[in-house]
Design a protein around this motif. Sequence first.
Motif, PDB file in Angstrom:
ATOM      1  N   GLN A   6       0.911  -1.174  -0.037  1.00 44.81           N
ATOM      2  CA  GLN A   6       0.223  -0.002   0.060  1.00 44.81           C
ATOM      3  C   GLN A   6       0.941   1.253   0.017  1.00 44.81           C
ATOM      4  OE1 GLN A   6      -3.026  -0.123   3.091  1.00 44.81           O
ATOM      5  NE2 GLN A   6      -2.658  -2.198   3.174  1.00 44.81           N
ATOM      6  N   PRO A   7       0.452   2.409  -0.651  1.00 46.99           N
ATOM      7  CA  PRO A   7       1.133   3.539  -0.620  1.00 46.99           C
ATOM      8  C   PRO A   7       1.041   3.988   1.023  1.00 46.99           C
ATOM      9  CG  PRO A   7      -0.571   3.666  -2.183  1.00 46.99           C
ATOM     10  CD  PRO A   7      -0.809   2.569  -1.373  1.00 46.99           C
ATOM     11  N   CYS A   8       2.472   4.581   1.199  1.00 46.42           N
ATOM     12  CA  CYS A   8       2.659   5.021   2.490  1.00 46.42           C
ATOM     13  C   CYS A   8       3.646   6.215   2.464  1.00 46.42           C
ATOM     14  CB  CYS A   8       3.431   4.182   3.396  1.00 46.42           C
ATOM     15  SG  CYS A   8       4.803   3.413   3.252  1.00 46.42           S
ATOM     16  N   THR A   9       3.569   7.050   3.590  1.00 46.87           N
ATOM     17  CA  THR A   9       4.612   8.166   3.693  1.00 46.87           C
ATOM     18  C   THR A   9       5.435   8.005   5.148  1.00 46.87           C
ATOM     19  OG1 THR A   9       2.878   9.461   2.970  1.00 46.87           O
ATOM     20  CG2 THR A   9       4.697  10.576   4.044  1.00 46.87           C
ATOM     21  N   MET A  10       6.650   8.194   4.808  1.00 49.28           N
ATOM     22  CA  MET A  10       7.614   7.844   5.786  1.00 49.28           C
ATOM     23  C   MET A  10       7.860   9.192   6.516  1.00 49.28           C
ATOM     24  SD  MET A  10      11.435   6.106   6.119  1.00 49.28           S
ATOM     25  CE  MET A  10      10.796   4.433   6.536  1.00 49.28           C
ATOM     26  N   ARG A  11       7.935   9.679   7.590  1.00 50.79           N
ATOM     27  CA  ARG A  11       8.332  10.980   8.237  1.00 50.79           C
ATOM     28  C   ARG A  11       9.519  10.610   9.025  1.00 50.79           C
ATOM     29  NH1 ARG A  11       4.566  14.206  11.889  1.00 50.79           N
ATOM     30  NH2 ARG A  11       5.684  13.497  13.659  1.00 50.79           N
ATOM     31  N   ILE A  12      10.663  11.277   8.847  1.00 50.03           N
ATOM     32  CA  ILE A  12      11.701  11.252   9.987  1.00 50.03           C
ATOM     33  C   ILE A  12      11.692  12.327  11.168  1.00 50.03           C
ATOM     34  CG2 ILE A  12      14.311  11.493   9.960  1.00 50.03           C
ATOM     35  CD1 ILE A  12      13.027   9.146   8.211  1.00 50.03           C
ATOM     36  N   ASP A  13      11.485  11.935  12.251  1.00 46.91           N
ATOM     37  CA  ASP A  13      11.399  12.879  13.426  1.00 46.91           C
ATOM     38  C   ASP A  13      12.724  13.187  14.009  1.00 46.91           C
ATOM     39  OD1 ASP A  13       8.557  12.891  13.123  1.00 46.91           O
ATOM     40  OD2 ASP A  13       8.312  10.766  14.350  1.00 46.91           O
ATOM     41  N   ALA A  14      13.620  12.252  13.911  1.00 47.39           N
ATOM     42  CA  ALA A  14      15.048  12.445  14.491  1.00 47.39           C
ATOM     43  C   ALA A  14      15.856  11.323  13.491  1.00 47.39           C
ATOM     44  CB  ALA A  14      15.288  12.139  16.088  1.00 47.39           C
ATOM     45  N   ASN A  15      16.713  11.999  12.781  1.00 47.03           N
ATOM     46  CA  ASN A  15      17.483  11.072  11.521  1.00 47.03           C
ATOM     47  C   ASN A  15      18.052  10.018  12.189  1.00 47.03           C
ATOM     48  OD1 ASN A  15      18.088  11.038   9.105  1.00 47.03           O
ATOM     49  ND2 ASN A  15      19.947  12.229   9.264  1.00 47.03           N
ATOM     50  N   GLY A  16      17.694   8.928  11.837  1.00 42.05           N
ATOM     51  CA  GLY A  16      18.409   7.597  12.428  1.00 42.05           C
ATOM     52  C   GLY A  16      17.732   7.195  13.570  1.00 42.05           C
ATOM     53  N   LEU A  17      16.954   7.885  14.246  1.00 41.01           N
ATOM     54  CA  LEU A  17      16.612   7.589  15.730  1.00 41.01           C
ATOM     55  C   LEU A  17      14.986   7.200  15.694  1.00 41.01           C
ATOM     56  CD1 LEU A  17      18.828   9.954  17.927  1.00 41.01           C
ATOM     57  CD2 LEU A  17      19.176   7.490  17.411  1.00 41.01           C
ATOM     58  N   GLU A  18      14.440   8.186  15.212  1.00 40.39           N
ATOM     59  CA  GLU A  18      13.039   8.223  15.269  1.00 40.39           C
ATOM     60  C   GLU A  18      12.171   8.440  13.899  1.00 40.39           C
ATOM     61  OE1 GLU A  18      11.159  10.534  18.422  1.00 40.39           O
ATOM     62  OE2 GLU A  18      12.605  10.139  19.897  1.00 40.39           O
ATOM     63  N   TRP A  19      11.310   7.677  13.587  1.00 35.72           N
ATOM     64  CA  TRP A  19      10.456   7.751  12.392  1.00 35.72           C
ATOM     65  C   TRP A  19       9.218   7.181  12.398  1.00 35.72           C
ATOM     66  CZ3 TRP A  19      14.620   4.747  13.148  1.00 35.72           C
ATOM     67  CH2 TRP A  19      14.326   3.246  12.903  1.00 35.72           C
ATOM     68  N   GLN A  20       8.393   7.449  11.527  1.00 33.71           N
ATOM     69  CA  GLN A  20       7.070   6.912  11.493  1.00 33.71           C
ATOM     70  C   GLN A  20       6.800   6.684  10.076  1.00 33.71           C
ATOM     71  OE1 GLN A  20       3.817   9.832  12.583  1.00 33.71           O
ATOM     72  NE2 GLN A  20       5.602  10.740  13.567  1.00 33.71           N
ATOM     73  N   LEU A  21       5.737   5.661   9.730  1.00 34.07           N
ATOM     74  CA  LEU A  21       5.057   5.296   8.698  1.00 34.07           C
ATOM     75  C   LEU A  21       3.538   5.644   8.826  1.00 34.07           C
ATOM     76  CD1 LEU A  21       6.395   1.792   7.914  1.00 34.07           C
ATOM     77  CD2 LEU A  21       7.171   4.070   6.631  1.00 34.07           C
ATOM     78  N   ARG A  22       3.248   6.122   7.652  1.00 36.65           N
ATOM     79  CA  ARG A  22       1.393   6.162   7.770  1.00 36.65           C
ATOM     80  C   ARG A  22       0.927   5.713   6.497  1.00 36.65           C
ATOM     81  NH1 ARG A  22      -0.548   9.967  11.137  1.00 36.65           N
ATOM     82  NH2 ARG A  22       0.760  11.239  12.348  1.00 36.65           N
ATOM     83  N   ILE A  23       0.003   4.836   6.699  1.00 35.96           N
ATOM     84  CA  ILE A  23      -0.506   4.150   5.788  1.00 35.96           C
ATOM     85  C   ILE A  23      -2.053   4.398   5.706  1.00 35.96           C
ATOM     86  CG2 ILE A  23      -0.877   1.715   4.790  1.00 35.96           C
ATOM     87  CD1 ILE A  23       1.315   0.779   6.641  1.00 35.96           C
ATOM     88  N   GLY A  24      -2.481   5.095   4.892  1.00 29.95           N
ATOM     89  CA  GLY A  24      -3.779   5.773   4.570  1.00 29.95           C
ATOM     90  C   GLY A  24      -4.203   6.555   5.765  1.00 29.95           C
ATOM     91  N   THR A  25      -5.422   6.090   6.330  1.00 28.73           N
ATOM     92  CA  THR A  25      -6.049   6.584   7.453  1.00 28.73           C
ATOM     93  C   THR A  25      -5.519   5.886   8.959  1.00 28.73           C
ATOM     94  OG1 THR A  25      -8.087   5.456   7.227  1.00 28.73           O
ATOM     95  CG2 THR A  25      -7.979   7.473   6.275  1.00 28.73           C
ATOM     96  N   GLN A  26      -4.841   4.802   8.857  1.00 24.51           N
ATOM     97  CA  GLN A  26      -4.417   4.182  10.013  1.00 24.51           C
ATOM     98  C   GLN A  26      -3.701   4.965  10.998  1.00 24.51           C
ATOM     99  OE1 GLN A  26      -2.956   0.288   9.074  1.00 24.51           O
ATOM    100  NE2 GLN A  26      -4.062   0.319   6.998  1.00 24.51           N
ATOM    101  N   PRO A  27      -3.561   4.784  12.155  1.00 25.21           N
ATOM    102  CA  PRO A  27      -2.718   5.283  13.050  1.00 25.21           C
ATOM    103  C   PRO A  27      -1.290   5.044  12.509  1.00 25.21           C
ATOM    104  CG  PRO A  27      -4.134   4.072  14.405  1.00 25.21           C
ATOM    105  CD  PRO A  27      -4.586   3.832  12.937  1.00 25.21           C
TER     106      PRO A  27
END
Length: 75
Positions: A6-27
């Motif tokens: 599925q298409p997703c977006t990766m957001r980097i919160d702290a380079n190499g330490l914290e990140w998140q994936l957003r898949i559609g409307t899921q948390p």
Amino acid sequence: MGGPWQPCTMRIDANGLEWQLRIGTQPAIRFRHDGLGNVSMRSGPSLWQPVQARWLADASLCWNGICARGPIPLD
């Protein structure tokens, strides 16, 4: 997690330490790295759980049952 890609977006919160994936409307699925090789993830209000990161032959990066492919800016 065994489903189709599925298409997703990766957001980097702290380079190499914290990140998140957003898949559609899921948390967001949040990840954190302790700098010693240990990665944990959680989704929504769940508790952090340790995960094993591994690269697949198709250049996908997986954390237990969650996989991403494409530009993965974790360095």
